[in-house]
Every structure is written in structure tokens, then in C-alpha cells.
Design a protein around this motif. Structure first.
Motif, PDB file in Angstrom:
ATOM      1  N   THR A  70     -34.749 -17.737  15.886  1.00 17.34           N
ATOM      2  CA  THR A  70     -35.921 -18.177  16.636  1.00 17.34           C
ATOM      3  C   THR A  70     -35.538 -18.425  18.086  1.00 17.34           C
ATOM      4  O   THR A  70     -34.375 -18.700  18.404  1.00 17.34           O
ATOM      5  N   ALA A  71     -36.526 -18.354  18.966  1.00 21.28           N
ATOM      6  CA  ALA A  71     -36.301 -18.588  20.393  1.00 21.28           C
ATOM      7  C   ALA A  71     -37.534 -19.252  20.976  1.00 21.28           C
ATOM      8  O   ALA A  71     -38.276 -18.648  21.739  1.00 21.28           O
ATOM      9  N   HIS A  72     -37.750 -20.481  20.615  1.00 19.98           N
ATOM     10  CA  HIS A  72     -38.949 -21.209  21.045  1.00 19.98           C
ATOM     11  C   HIS A  72     -38.528 -22.524  21.683  1.00 19.98           C
ATOM     12  O   HIS A  72     -37.535 -23.136  21.266  1.00 19.98           O
ATOM     13  N   PRO A  73     -39.251 -23.006  22.700  1.00 20.63           N
ATOM     14  CA  PRO A  73     -38.889 -24.280  23.334  1.00 20.63           C
ATOM     15  C   PRO A  73     -38.959 -25.476  22.385  1.00 20.63           C
ATOM     16  O   PRO A  73     -38.326 -26.505  22.643  1.00 20.63           O
ATOM     17  N   ALA A  74     -39.719 -25.353  21.292  1.00 23.28           N
ATOM     18  CA  ALA A  74     -39.828 -26.445  20.329  1.00 23.28           C
ATOM     19  C   ALA A  74     -38.534 -26.567  19.519  1.00 23.28           C
ATOM     20  O   ALA A  74     -37.608 -25.768  19.648  1.00 23.28           O
ATOM     21  N   VAL A  75     -38.495 -27.586  18.673  1.00 28.66           N
ATOM     22  CA  VAL A  75     -37.330 -27.838  17.824  1.00 28.66           C
ATOM     23  C   VAL A  75     -37.573 -27.238  16.445  1.00 28.66           C
ATOM     24  O   VAL A  75     -38.587 -27.533  15.802  1.00 28.66           O
ATOM     25  N   GLU A  76     -36.648 -26.417  15.982  1.00 22.23           N
ATOM     26  CA  GLU A  76     -36.677 -25.856  14.633  1.00 22.23           C
ATOM     27  C   GLU A  76     -35.480 -26.380  13.846  1.00 22.23           C
ATOM     28  O   GLU A  76     -34.352 -26.383  14.369  1.00 22.23           O
ATOM     29  N   ARG A  77     -35.714 -26.790  12.605  1.00 24.90           N
ATOM     30  CA  ARG A  77     -34.624 -27.354  11.821  1.00 24.90           C
ATOM     31  C   ARG A  77     -34.926 -27.228  10.321  1.00 24.90           C
ATOM     32  O   ARG A  77     -35.986 -26.802   9.926  1.00 24.90           O
ATOM     33  N   PHE A  78     -33.961 -27.592   9.500  1.00 25.06           N
ATOM     34  CA  PHE A  78     -34.055 -27.609   8.043  1.00 25.06           C
ATOM     35  C   PHE A  78     -34.510 -26.267   7.462  1.00 25.06           C
ATOM     36  O   PHE A  78     -35.538 -26.170   6.794  1.00 25.06           O
TER      37      PHE A  78
END
Length: 340
Positions: A70-78
Motif C-alpha cells: 500500500t502507498a497511502h498517507p493513512a496508517v495501515e496495520r494488522f
């Protein structure tokens, strides 16, 4: 005599030079990822999905060069894998709070949003048939302090509650018959807790029967299945949290790692039971379900950062706990939990 074509030799030399230059450039611009988080081994144990700098990445289970998912300014996790290894579900705050998203591993389509509540949702696993995602949420207003298990279809629609019992960190057995989950409300960061709020492992069979698997007075959590009768989990029963495995028939627990100093975090086993990945200190590690020496993974990522390492902000309020130095030349205070 055969004539030697210098042009062909030159082309091969140029090609070799370009390959070598590209390899050197990749090496020169890559660094070892500091603090990769939330490891999730692929079903066959060959790759690991993880979060770093707010994005999801893929790397070989042996370490090496990571590729960005992914390449998004938001936070991605789990991240969690589908059983066939084709999709990954994850939590992202692209729309404010954390919602559940799903995307193909081959990046052939953008992530699709599955949940839309104003509370934080976190994926736990895919359903046995692979048609929905199991996630935890506090969206039930009447019991807002407790997490419950919900399911949402990959095609979208209204999520449905899976069971009334509070639960977190859930995982279906390989045969899809039994659900392992955690009950208890202690913060995972709390060290050495002993009391009624400690986390324990529970099982739910297809007939809806609940069985408490562990009764350690401290925390047992983060179960994932090695096979239909064995679960890997995190426990503080021997001091700092380490990885254990437990036989669901006998309740016998076996310690797999013996890290000291810091606590192990977020262990997860691959669906085929070949490897367990986890966080320890500032790196990802793996260990086999049979035990042995854990392996520290060296993960290479681009050296550039998505954010400046030092950020300058101006705040006109919210400062407290002022302290003046003895010579009266400096003052220390706290703004939003940080010391300045």
C-alpha cells in the motif's frame, strides 16, 4: 576461423554493467527497516506481510528486500491473509477511525473498504470458506467497553455479530470447526499484571459450546493455530511475554522462545503451521513450532522516509507541567504528552 563480432560482446558487457549497477543502486538506497510491526505469515509460510511507516509490505520469510503493498498517507496495520493466499485484509484509518479493508496480494485492484462504523474495527482472520472477514469492534453501544466479534462479507453489506461473548484475537482452526479467542481486558502493554482482568484463551466449538483453555493468573493472548490440536500463543507465565504452544486436548504448554529484557509482541503462525512470526524489540523474528533458535529477520526497505524525521509545529495552548532550570535560563514543559 570464425569471426568474432565485437558488437555482440559489447552489448553483453553493457547489459552486465547495467545489471550490476542496478543491483548496487538498490543496495545503496536500501536500509534495514527499523521497527517493522504486525507480522502475518502467508498460508504456506514463504512470505510475511507487515506494517512499516504506516504502509503494508511483503518480504520473504527469510528476510531480504521488501516490496510495498500500500502507498497511502493513512496508517495501515494488522494484515491477515485469506486461506488461499490471494487476499489480505487490514485495518486503515483512511476515513478517520480504523476500518477493515481488503486487497488482492498481486495488487491488481485497489483496497476495498468493508466496514463503515465510527468505531475502530480490526480484522482477525478470514472465515473458513473465505467469503467473509472476522473482525473485532466496539460498535455495540450497550457494551461499548468490550470488544466483540463481527463478520462482514467480502462483497460488502451490513456486518453481523458472531457471538454475544466478549472476545478478541480470534482465529479459526485449520479445519474450520473450532474458534480460538481471548477474553480479558488488560492493556497488552501492561507488564506483570495478575488479577481478575487477565487475558485467557477460550475455544468455541461448532455447537456453540465454550471452553476455557488457559487459567494462568497473568496474560495469555494472541492465539493462532499450528494444526487442529495445537495453538501458538503469547504468555507471560515465565516472566516477560514469550511465544508458547499449547495442546488443546491436554492443556500442556511448551515454551518456544526465551527472549529477555523486552516482551515479545503479536505472534502469528502460518496456516500450514510451518513458521511463527513475531515482534521482538525493534525487529521481526521467526521460530518454528518445534522450537529451536529463533531467527532475526533483516528486512531491506527504501532509505527514503514518508515523513520528515523532525517536524516543527506551533502550539499556542495545551502546555502544562512547567519546570524552570536552576539557573533560570531554560524552561521545560509538556505539550500533548511530549517534553519540550
Amino acid at each position: 576461423r570464425k569471426k568474432v563480432r565485437s558488437g555482440g560482446i559489447m552489448k553483453r558487457r553493457v547489459a552486465c554493467f547495467l545489471v550490476a549497477a542496478t543491483a548496487l543502486a538498490m543496495t545503496a538506497t536500501a536500509i534495514e527497516a527499523p521497527l517493522p510491526r504486525h507480522p502475518a505469515p502467508s498460508p504456506d509460510g514463504s512470505r510475511i506481510a507487515f506494517s512499516w511507516q504506516g504502509d503494508l509490505w511483503l518480504v520473504s520469510a527469510k528476510g531480504g528486500q521488501a516490496s510495498r503493498l500500500t502507498a497511502h498517507p493513512a496508517v495501515e496495520r494488522f494484515p491477515v491473509w485469506s486461506r488461499d493466499g490471494s487476499s489480505i485484509a487490514f485495518a486503515s484509518d483512511r476515513h478517520g477511525n480504523f476500518d477493515v479493508f481488503v486487497m488482492p496480494v498481486d495488487r491488481s485492484a485497489p483496497p476495498a473498504r468493508l466496514t463503515f462504523a465510527s468505531t475502530n474495527d480490526r480484522p482477525e482472520c478470514f472465515s473458513p470458506e473465505g467469503e467473509s472477514v472476522l473482525f473485532t469492534s466496539q460498535r455495540y453501544a450497550g457494551v461499548s467497553r468490550g470488544l466483540q466479534l463481527w463478520t462482514v462479507s467480502l462483497s460488502g453489506g451490513t456486518p453481523a455479530i458472531l457471538q454475544d461473548a466478549f472476545a478478541r484475537n480470534a482465529a479459526y482452526s485449520p479445519d474450520g470447526e473450532t474458534l480460538a479467542f481471548v477474553r480479558g481486558g488488560t492493556p497488552w502493554t501492561r507488564r506483570g499484571y495478575r488479577g481478575s482482568g487477565s487475558r485467557d484463551l477460550w475455544l468455541r466449538t461448532p455447537d456453540g459450546h465454550y471452553t476455557q483453555l488457559t487459567d494462568f493468573e497473568g496474560d495469555d493472548d494472541y492465539p493462532s493455530w499450528i494444526d487442529n490440536t495445537t495453538i501458538a500463543f503469547l504468555s507471560a507465565r515465565n516472566g516477560r511475554k514469550n511465544v508458547f504452544r499449547i495442546d488443546t486436548a491436554t492443556g500442556e504448554a511448551t515454551k518456544l522462545t526465551s527472549h529477555e529484557g523486552s516482551a515479545v509482541r503479536f505472534p502469528r503462525a502460518s496456516a500450514d503451521g510451518s513458521v511463527i512470526a513475531y515482534e521482538f524489540e525493534d525487529r521481526l523474528w521467526t521460530v518454528t513450532p518445534g522450537g529451536g533458535d529463533p531467527t532475526r529477520l533483516s528486512i531491506q526497505v527504501p532509505a527514503d522516509e514518508t515523513k520528515n524525521p523532525v517536524q516543527r509545529k506551533t502550539s499556542s495552548d495545551a502546555a502544562d507541567d512547567l519546570a524552570v532550570s536552576p539557573d533560570g535560563k531554560l524552561a521545560a514543559f509538556i505539550v500533548y504528552g511530549d517534553v519540550f
